[in-house]
Design a protein around this motif. Sequence first.
Motif, PDB file in Angstrom:
ATOM      1  N   UNK A 357      48.062   5.610 -57.562  1.00 34.76           N
ATOM      2  CA  UNK A 357      47.359   5.816 -58.834  1.00 34.76           C
ATOM      3  C   UNK A 357      46.256   6.851 -58.667  1.00 34.76           C
ATOM      4  N   UNK A 358      45.460   6.717 -57.588  1.00 35.90           N
ATOM      5  CA  UNK A 358      44.371   7.673 -57.342  1.00 35.90           C
ATOM      6  C   UNK A 358      44.916   9.080 -57.138  1.00 35.90           C
ATOM      7  N   UNK A 359      45.970   9.201 -56.334  1.00 36.86           N
ATOM      8  CA  UNK A 359      46.552  10.518 -56.058  1.00 36.86           C
ATOM      9  C   UNK A 359      47.149  11.127 -57.315  1.00 36.86           C
ATOM     10  N   UNK A 360      47.831  10.310 -58.118  1.00 38.27           N
ATOM     11  CA  UNK A 360      48.460  10.816 -59.340  1.00 38.27           C
ATOM     12  C   UNK A 360      47.420  11.314 -60.337  1.00 38.27           C
ATOM     13  N   UNK A 361      46.317  10.579 -60.442  1.00 43.63           N
ATOM     14  CA  UNK A 361      45.229  11.013 -61.337  1.00 43.63           C
ATOM     15  C   UNK A 361      44.620  12.326 -60.833  1.00 43.63           C
ATOM     16  N   UNK A 362      44.387  12.411 -59.520  1.00 43.04           N
ATOM     17  CA  UNK A 362      43.818  13.641 -58.952  1.00 43.04           C
ATOM     18  C   UNK A 362      44.764  14.825 -59.139  1.00 43.04           C
TER      19      UNK A 362
END
Length: 388
Positions: A357-362
Amino acid sequence: MKLSKIFHDFFNSEKTGGLVLIFCTIISLVLANSSFKDSYIAFWNNDLNGHTYTHWINDGLMAIFFLLIGLELEREVYIGELSKFRNALLPAIAALGGVLVPAGIYIFFNYGTPYVRGAGIPMATDIAFAIGVLSLLGNKVPSSLKIFITALAVIDDLLAILVIAIFYSSGISLAWLGGAAAIFTAMLVMNRLKVHVLLPYLIGGVGLWYCMLHSGVHATIAGVLTAFVIPFGDGSERSVSYRLQHFLHKPVAFIIVPIFALANTGLYIPPGWMQQLQSSEGLGIIVGLVAGKPIGILLFSAVAVGIGICRLPPGLNWKHVAGSGMLAGIGFTMSIFVALLAFSEEEAVATAKIGIIAASVMAACAGLLYLKIILKNYIPAENDEEEE
């Protein structure tokens, strides 16, 4: 470069589905971290005929998702952007770089640990999410960029499917696998005999799924195999393949994928979540998706063009390829799916989900901002419109 009606419809259906997916993810995360978290998370763990709701969604409903992906792959290969070798070669090589480099980065961080099994997690691209983010730029996106990103993501999905079939299958049962092979062969024979009635293929697909479910090969692969034996014909609106693909688009985009997101992102984020992201597993996923994807896609594309294997299509430049690589770092649905196959330990799955989730948002924010800057002065041309 004109967009065909088929491509235009495909792009817009994925665009809308991506926006719905983003909305459902936000809702799920909010509920899982609110005062309703216990009842919300418990709901998805309710039992239905010996399996949780989440298990039925991931092994059952997602087979329909993979059926649609298979139908889209089939169309692209026969008459779409991948039907001409010259057109398919650059996004294929780019996709290969976008798979190998992130996997290598993940293995670098996790070599010698039990988490190395998650190397497939940063390989994936969520086509609906990526196109949904791209759509936020409106008509500032050249058709050549839309086509490249879509072709790249479609091939990426194919590679992810192969990875799931080869590396995330366990306890193979030859008897059940033999049953699956017999059903698949029967459907192939029907295809060769030009049986253009859909129902026998759907019945065969259910049987194939059931055999796969017990064979040790992940059941969702049955969706892809079924797609490739359904008669394509001339690909017109009268063809069996087209009618099924057209029928499935909305249920998959607006029901199945959102339900998958609601069930699998209902994740309580504990106070120490930053420490989880700093673990070898979390870093492997984040660096693999956010940095590995654009590096792999740009590097492999540059080498392929540099040695003369292929060339950049008209209207596409290296800034566009870099932006495509950033958006390809949105792993989400496929990455979460692989994480669920890779790990059985609750903590490892939770860390993987937080990292994805964090990587996809970034990746989404970086890709959107970068493309907004480089496309600031782009003026849409008439030939970017849909072909009548």
